[in-house]
Design an enzyme around this catalytic site. Structure first.
Site, short mmCIF file in Angstrom:
data_model
loop_
_atom_site.label_atom_id
_atom_site.label_comp_id
_atom_site.label_asym_id
_atom_site.label_seq_id
_atom_site.Cartn_x
_atom_site.Cartn_y
_atom_site.Cartn_z
N LYS A 1 51.58 37.23 80.02
CA LYS A 1 51.17 35.96 80.63
C LYS A 1 50.88 36.18 82.12
O LYS A 1 51.59 36.93 82.79
CB LYS A 1 52.30 34.93 80.45
CG LYS A 1 51.94 33.52 80.92
CD LYS A 1 53.10 32.55 80.67
CE LYS A 1 52.77 31.13 81.10
NZ LYS A 1 53.90 30.20 80.90
N SER B 1 57.55 25.99 77.26
CA SER B 1 56.26 26.67 77.40
C SER B 1 56.07 27.92 76.55
O SER B 1 54.95 28.40 76.42
CB SER B 1 56.01 27.04 78.87
OG SER B 1 55.55 25.92 79.57
N SER C 1 52.85 25.90 78.37
CA SER C 1 51.85 26.53 79.22
C SER C 1 51.48 27.95 78.79
O SER C 1 50.45 28.46 79.22
CB SER C 1 52.38 26.59 80.65
OG SER C 1 53.51 27.43 80.74
#
Lengths: 488, 474
Positions: free
Chosen positions: A80, A179, A155
């Site tokens: 990420k 997330s 997210s």
């Protein structure tokens, strides 16, 4: 199609030298080339670097080593865009960092590299991890691999989509209010948020420091366990990391959950849940019961206050954490006549609307005159929420809930309604406030369209072992994890 | 109407640690710009602070030395404001639960023992330093993240001189305790002043005005010498003072308004989530307590009381701690502490300076100086001979007794032997004998000199004088 294999399978084939790490990496790169123009899970990939790492892993492999020796050796794991990887871009899904390249490795990256993993790619995310749909990325909206008109969750939307679209073998995400778990549920993979302090946060760009944890996303529970094992542990560079040895999570999975006490928080099974989600979760709970778990209804009385509490604490911390993005030392700068003007110009141009909204909220709740009514009170309620969980965990070993009240919604459906968007985290947020561990895994699909549904298991502080074991028992008794989306 | 000033001081000192507060970068002055920096002290994305253990210990030690209390729970907080020299745009500091509370600083002012109470001393991080060039500005982050102790006094001070004396006393304590080198030129000490004035006898305080930007203690004194009359003048002319922050302009010698209360920052303090609270254990505190040293004032008073030393000697031993400690290590062996002090201060110190050596290089045993004092006081050698003996002892490490014996320097005090020399001197100098008898006292000294000459300097001069006088008068 090596990229379609699970981490456990790749690891075994690599150990048996049936395939090389280079071939596995190449398969992932081919898949990215083929599907990512549609999925947009990745913000960037450096194929040369990834292949070089894979080749190095092939060279490092000892002739007689087994898969259990170095299970991640040569396994492509995508990252990420909120985690610092040396010499790779770090943008946190934001424009404000410009062409910033991290000069150092996050602790989890060091650990993955030490384990021999091929650390590659920058996965798309909501800007600074603020969002539940990955639509808040300053660059592009990631698509749900099951339906490109829908969001992948957020997210860590890129992290979930990349795993489900077989663009990588596993990935890392970060979870501040759900997330990791929420996109795992919406895309149909396993996502784990470890206990606060289990995994070092050094090198994770902070959103809300007291809530953030890095977690793995994988195709199976065992895959997640293998990655968790590699990234966990005390770190001298993170004062909030816990000084406790890391169990061999993957090796202790035995599928036996007989007598396990499974709590059903009654506050989580009220109205507002999509009927198909409700049905899938009920069936999953019955399945867990069949496997020998004992169901216990429990109560978490302060559940109603979780979202409000979260949005006060998280935004307060974020308002300070994001203050360093000022255009002075790094990242994008928009000139101004004096420092104040420079800050305003830079931050005005560099941050997106959701980030600005949260910085304003956080600044407000900490302001003199409001601090006690908001921030201080939220801290007190947070303590009550944590106590709710610790008390309930005196009666049960784990809790089971839906991960998300609905399957993936359409892109654009909730962008103009932040409050509705915030409610996406209703089942995942308390876990972060309480500092406990949680996991989401596939438990079925909606019918029309076919979209994944996630089951959430919540465990005691440092109870990752029990959590993973129950999840694996369920997973292995169902076939949901074998379902794959059809990618154009 | 007569006015009085009410002053409180906030003093920042850099702690004497090897590394910075949150990272391993060197805590060092004078390195080229931005060389003692790393991702942590530059506040790069993703970094976390880890507390410097020694800084925590020095803070607690400072609290103990300043006679304060060490709370069983302390925490760090974030103080939010934007400034280019601040890497994170928040400073990690301690807001409402600092590592030390209460305390006092005692010092002498105009010969009177004075006491200023302390509110707290808390730990925080220093910021970088801005530099302004022709068309651009730069920031040196070498100083960013250096541990800083902020010592906050109660508003117990009443004059510029008192503030100056307080600051110096505080500095002495911190240097003494090894807390900070307090090198003003290296920016290791900075202070802010809070001052208000009120009519004498009035209980309520006047409008508090903060003055910043003093980079020396004399600067603080000058600022107060300017600011107190300024405030009084405003009030005397019927004007009103407003709560504000002023800047000391050292070149112009004036204070200038920086911002008023309305423009004051809202720092939005909240607990630092990246750091755990500090909960000092008994064992940890005991370890810190072992490092507590005697404070300068107490040491001075004790030297004067215990060894009956004059102020000047006691101050010498306070200012030169190793010399004082050496003195204390040998003084028990003598009945004449003052004489031993003279030897240590006058002779030993001079020799060390002359030879550029330290106490650690001494060749002679700890017994040497008391022994030498004993030889003089028992009349076995003269003071003059003693100088020679000490020089030899210092150079060779031989004990004074050994030197005296080796060189045959023992003074003759035996009456019979001295009488013989006296008789010879009288016989050889009839003119002087006559002069003495005619009342010229100086003649006795001449004869005494002749006795010393005949005895090759070994005759006890006092004894020789007595015997000569007896013989001449007899």
């Amino acid at each position: 199609m090596l990229n379609r294999l699970t981490l456990t399978e790749v690891s075994a084939q690599l150990a048996q030298r049936k395939v090389s790490a280079r071939e596995v990496m190449q398969a992932c790169l081919d898949q990215i080339h083929r599907v990512d123009p549609k999925i947009h899970a990745f913000l960037s990939v450096n194929p040369e670097d990834a292949l070089a790492q894979a080749e190095a892993a092939d060279k490092a492999r000892q002739p007689d080593a087994t898969a259990t020796h170095r299970p991640l050796l040569g396994v492509p794991i995508a990252i990420k865009d909120v985690l610092a990887v040396k010499n790779q871009p770090l943008s946190c899904g934001s424009k404000i960092l410009g062409r910033y390249v991290s000069p150092y490795d996050a602790t989890v990256i060091e650990k993955l590299k030490a384990a021999g993993a091929v650390v590659f790619g920058r996965l798309n995310m909501d800007e600074f991890a603020m969002g539940s749909s990955t639509e808040n990325s300053a660059f592009i909206a990631t698509r749900n691999p099951w339906d490109a008109s829908r969001i992948p969750g957020g997210s860590s939307g890129g992290s979930a989509a990349a795993v489900v679209a077989d663009e990588c073998i596993a990935s890392l995400g970060s979870d501040t209010g759900g997330s990791v778990r929420q996109p795992a549920a919406l895309c149909g993979c396993v996502g784990l948020k470890p206990t606060y302090g289990r995994v070092s946060r050094y090198g994770l760009v902070a959103f809300a420091s007291s809530l953030d944890q890095i977690g793995p996303l994988g195709k199976t529970v065992k895959d997640a366990a293998l990655v968790l094992e590699a990234i966990s542990g005390y770190d001298v560079r993170d004062a909030t990391s816990i000084q406790q040895d890391v169990p061999a999570y993957a090796q202790t999975l035995n599928g036996d959950i007989k007598g396990l006490k499974l709590g059903l928080p009654k506050e989580y099974f009220v109205g507002g849940i999509d009927p198909e989600v409700n049905q899938a979760v009920r069936v999953a709970i019955q399945q867990l019961e069949k496997l020998g778990a004992e169901l216990v209804e429990i109560s978490l009385p302060h559940t109603d206050y979780a979202i409000a509490t979260y949005y006060i604490i998280a935004t307060a911390e974020a308002s300070a954490n994001l203050a360093r993005f000022d255009g002075i030392r790094y990242g994008q700068r928009v000139a101004g006549a004096d420092p104040i003007a420079l800050y305003c110009q830079t931050r005005g141009a560099g941050f997106g609307p959701e980030v600005k909204r949260r910085i304003l909220l956080g600044t407000y709740v900490l302001s003199s005159g409001y601090h006690d009514a908001y921030y201080l009170r939220a801290q007190k309620v947070r303590t009550l929420i944590r106590q709710d969980f610790l008390k309930a965990f005196e009666q049960v070993d784990l809790m089971v809930t839906p991960t998300m009240p609905t399957p993936a919604f359409k892109i654009g459906e909730k962008v103009d309604d932040p409050l509705q968007m915030y409610l996406s985290d209703i089942f995942t947020i308390s876990c972060n406030l309480a500092g406990i561990c949680g996991l989401s895994l596939p438990c079925g699909f909606s019918q029309n369209p076919k979209l994944p549904i996630g089951l959430q298991l919540l465990g005691k502080p440092l109870g990752e072992g029990i959590l993973l074991n129950a999840a694996q028992a369920y997973e292995q008794s169902t076939a949901w994890h074998r379902e794959k989306p059809v990618l154009g | 109407m007569e006015y009085e000033a009410v002053i409180g001081l906030e003093t920042h000192v850099q702690l004497k640690t090897k590394s910075k507060m949150w990272c391993g970068c060197a805590n060092e002055f004078g390195a080229p710009p931005n060389t003692n920096v790393c991702p942590v002290c530059l506040g790069l994305p993703g970094v976390l602070p880890v507390p410097n253990e020694e800084a925590l210990r020095l803070t607690a030690l400072a609290g103990l030395l300043l006679q304060g209390d060490i709370p069983r729970f302390a925490k760090f907080d974030r103080k939010n404001y934007f400034y280019p020299d601040m890497p994170k745009n928040y400073q990690i500091t301690q807001y409402d639960q600092p590592s030390t509370i209460n305390g006092q600083v005692e010092f002498e002012l105009d010969g009177r023992l004075t006491r200023v109470r302390l509110t707290r001393a808390h730990l925080e991080e220093d910021v970088g330093k801005n530099f302004h060039f022709d068309r651009s500005s730069g920031v040196d982050f070498n100083r960013a993240g250096v541990p800083l102790l902020e010592i906050v006094s109660e508003p117990d001070l009443t004059s510029a001189d008192m503030a100056y004396a307080y600051l110096n006393a505080l500095k002495d304590i911190l240097i003494y305790g090894g807390i900070s080198d307090c090198d003003m030129e290296k920016g290791m000490v900075r202070c802010d002043v809070n001052v208000s004035v009120r009519p004498k006898g009035q209980k309520e305080l006047g409008q508090k005005i903060e003055i910043k930007n003093m980079n020396s203690f004399s600067g603080a004194r000058k600022a107060l010498e300017y600011e107190i009359p300024r405030q009084i003048e405003v009030l005397q002319k019927g004007g009103k003072l407003v709560q504000e922050t002023r800047r000391w302009n050292d070149v112009a010698g004036i204070t200038e308004s920086m911002r008023t209360k309305e423009m004051a920052h809202d720092y939005r303090y909240f607990p630092e989530p990246d750091l755990l609270p500090m909960v000092p254990t008994d064992a940890w505190l005991a370890e810190v307590r072992q490092r507590v040293v005697e404070l300068p004032l107490a040491r001075k008073q004790r030297f004067m009381r215990q060894y009956q030393l004059p102020v000047a000697d006691a101050e010498t031993f306070v200012n030169d701690v190793p010399l004082g400690s050496y003195y204390e290590s040998i003084v028990a062996q003598t009945k004449s502490p003052k004489s031993v002090a003279n030897w240590v201060i006058n002779n030993l110190r001079a020799k060390l300076t002359e030879t550029q050596t330290t106490l650690a290089d001494l060749k002679f045993p700890a017994t040497a100086i008391p022994e030498l004092v004993g030889l003089v006081e028992s009349g076995q050698i003269s003071s003059k001979t003693a100088q020679e003996v000490f020089a030899e002892t210092f150079a060779t490490g031989e004990s004074p007794a050994q030197v005296v014996q080796k060189k045959g320097l023992l003074q003759v005090s035996d009456t019979g032997a001295i009488e013989k020399f006296c008789d010879e001197a009288i016989a050889a100098n009839p003119k002087s004998v006559e002069d003495f008898r005619a009342g010229k006292g100086a003649a006795l000294n001449f004869l005494k000199g002749q006795v010393m000459k005949l005895s090759k300097g070994k005759a006890n001069p006092a004894r020789a004088g007595e015997i000569l006088e007896q013989k001449l008068k007899g």
